[in-house]
Design a protein around this motif. Structure first.
Motif, PDB file in Angstrom:
ATOM      1  N   TYR A  28      44.999  32.734  44.619  1.00 60.57           N
ATOM      2  CA  TYR A  28      44.548  31.485  44.024  1.00 60.57           C
ATOM      3  C   TYR A  28      44.163  30.513  45.138  1.00 60.57           C
ATOM      4  CZ  TYR A  28      46.105  32.898  39.430  1.00 60.57           C
ATOM      5  OH  TYR A  28      46.239  33.558  38.242  1.00 60.57           O
ATOM      6  N   VAL A  29      43.014  29.903  44.990  1.00 55.27           N
ATOM      7  CA  VAL A  29      42.533  28.908  45.947  1.00 55.27           C
ATOM      8  C   VAL A  29      42.328  27.621  45.173  1.00 55.27           C
ATOM      9  CG1 VAL A  29      40.748  28.331  47.609  1.00 55.27           C
ATOM     10  CG2 VAL A  29      41.388  30.722  47.266  1.00 55.27           C
ATOM     11  N   MET A  30      43.047  26.589  45.544  1.00 56.28           N
ATOM     12  CA  MET A  30      43.007  25.286  44.867  1.00 56.28           C
ATOM     13  C   MET A  30      43.267  25.428  43.369  1.00 56.28           C
ATOM     14  SD  MET A  30      40.064  23.125  46.813  1.00 56.28           S
ATOM     15  CE  MET A  30      38.776  24.330  46.900  1.00 56.28           C
ATOM     16  N   GLY A  31      44.169  26.316  43.015  1.00 55.18           N
ATOM     17  CA  GLY A  31      44.559  26.504  41.630  1.00 55.18           C
ATOM     18  C   GLY A  31      43.612  27.348  40.798  1.00 55.18           C
ATOM     19  N   MET A  32      42.564  27.869  41.415  1.00 55.40           N
ATOM     20  CA  MET A  32      41.590  28.688  40.698  1.00 55.40           C
ATOM     21  C   MET A  32      41.702  30.135  41.150  1.00 55.40           C
ATOM     22  SD  MET A  32      38.130  26.389  40.900  1.00 55.40           S
ATOM     23  CE  MET A  32      38.200  26.067  42.646  1.00 55.40           C
ATOM     24  N   PRO A  33      41.434  31.072  40.253  1.00 56.48           N
ATOM     25  CA  PRO A  33      41.331  32.459  40.704  1.00 56.48           C
ATOM     26  C   PRO A  33      40.216  32.575  41.740  1.00 56.48           C
ATOM     27  CG  PRO A  33      41.393  32.364  38.323  1.00 56.48           C
ATOM     28  CD  PRO A  33      41.263  30.958  38.812  1.00 56.48           C
ATOM     29  N   PHE A  34      40.329  33.544  42.604  1.00 56.53           N
ATOM     30  CA  PHE A  34      39.405  33.636  43.731  1.00 56.53           C
ATOM     31  C   PHE A  34      37.954  33.778  43.283  1.00 56.53           C
ATOM     32  CE2 PHE A  34      37.312  35.761  47.306  1.00 56.53           C
ATOM     33  CZ  PHE A  34      37.554  34.817  48.283  1.00 56.53           C
ATOM     34  N   ILE A  35      37.690  34.508  42.216  1.00 54.99           N
ATOM     35  CA  ILE A  35      36.311  34.701  41.766  1.00 54.99           C
ATOM     36  C   ILE A  35      35.695  33.384  41.298  1.00 54.99           C
ATOM     37  CG2 ILE A  35      36.915  35.379  39.421  1.00 54.99           C
ATOM     38  CD1 ILE A  35      34.117  37.000  41.377  1.00 54.99           C
ATOM     39  N   LEU A  36      36.484  32.541  40.637  1.00 59.03           N
ATOM     40  CA  LEU A  36      35.985  31.234  40.204  1.00 59.03           C
ATOM     41  C   LEU A  36      35.751  30.332  41.414  1.00 59.03           C
ATOM     42  CD1 LEU A  36      35.263  29.310  37.916  1.00 59.03           C
ATOM     43  CD2 LEU A  36      37.669  28.672  37.806  1.00 59.03           C
ATOM     44  N   PHE A  37      36.663  30.373  42.375  1.00 65.79           N
ATOM     45  CA  PHE A  37      36.466  29.624  43.613  1.00 65.79           C
ATOM     46  C   PHE A  37      35.199  30.068  44.329  1.00 65.79           C
ATOM     47  CE2 PHE A  37      37.050  29.568  48.242  1.00 65.79           C
ATOM     48  CZ  PHE A  37      37.062  28.199  48.443  1.00 65.79           C
ATOM     49  N   TRP A  38      34.917  31.368  44.306  1.00 68.68           N
ATOM     50  CA  TRP A  38      33.726  31.917  44.953  1.00 68.68           C
ATOM     51  C   TRP A  38      32.461  31.320  44.333  1.00 68.68           C
ATOM     52  CZ3 TRP A  38      33.105  34.644  49.252  1.00 68.68           C
ATOM     53  CH2 TRP A  38      31.887  35.274  49.483  1.00 68.68           C
ATOM     54  N   PHE A  39      32.423  31.239  42.995  1.00 64.47           N
ATOM     55  CA  PHE A  39      31.254  30.676  42.324  1.00 64.47           C
ATOM     56  C   PHE A  39      31.097  29.188  42.603  1.00 64.47           C
ATOM     57  CE2 PHE A  39      31.647  34.305  39.207  1.00 64.47           C
ATOM     58  CZ  PHE A  39      30.548  34.973  39.715  1.00 64.47           C
ATOM     59  N   VAL A  40      32.193  28.458  42.598  1.00 59.94           N
ATOM     60  CA  VAL A  40      32.135  27.021  42.886  1.00 59.94           C
ATOM     61  C   VAL A  40      31.694  26.786  44.330  1.00 59.94           C
ATOM     62  CG1 VAL A  40      33.543  24.942  43.115  1.00 59.94           C
ATOM     63  CG2 VAL A  40      33.812  26.395  41.121  1.00 59.94           C
TER      64      VAL A  40
END
Length: 64
Positions: A28-40
């Motif tokens: 988790y990166v900043m409370g998001m799953p890594f795939i969601l963080f990747w898109f952001v």
């Protein structure tokens, strides 16, 4: 090939090509799953890269 064309391909490769490497849920990166963080992350990077492409484009300087 122009540098602007190469820079325009970077977000495309980053988003679509990176899915295969970042398709994970556990870190988790900043409370998001890594795939969601990747898109952001790539949404923000795409904005920055397109601003650079806009500044480098010769056709935009003709109006000034």
């Amino acid at each position: 090939m122009k540098i602007t064309h190469v820079l325009s391909l970077v977000p495309f490769i980053g988003i679509l090509g990176g899915i295969f490497f970042s398709n994970r849920v556990t870190p988790y990166v900043m409370g998001m799953p890594f795939i969601l963080f990747w898109f952001v992350l790539w949404a923000l990077l795409t904005s920055c890269i397109m601003a650079v492409v806009y500044k480098l484009d010769i056709a935009n300087k003709e109006g000034e």
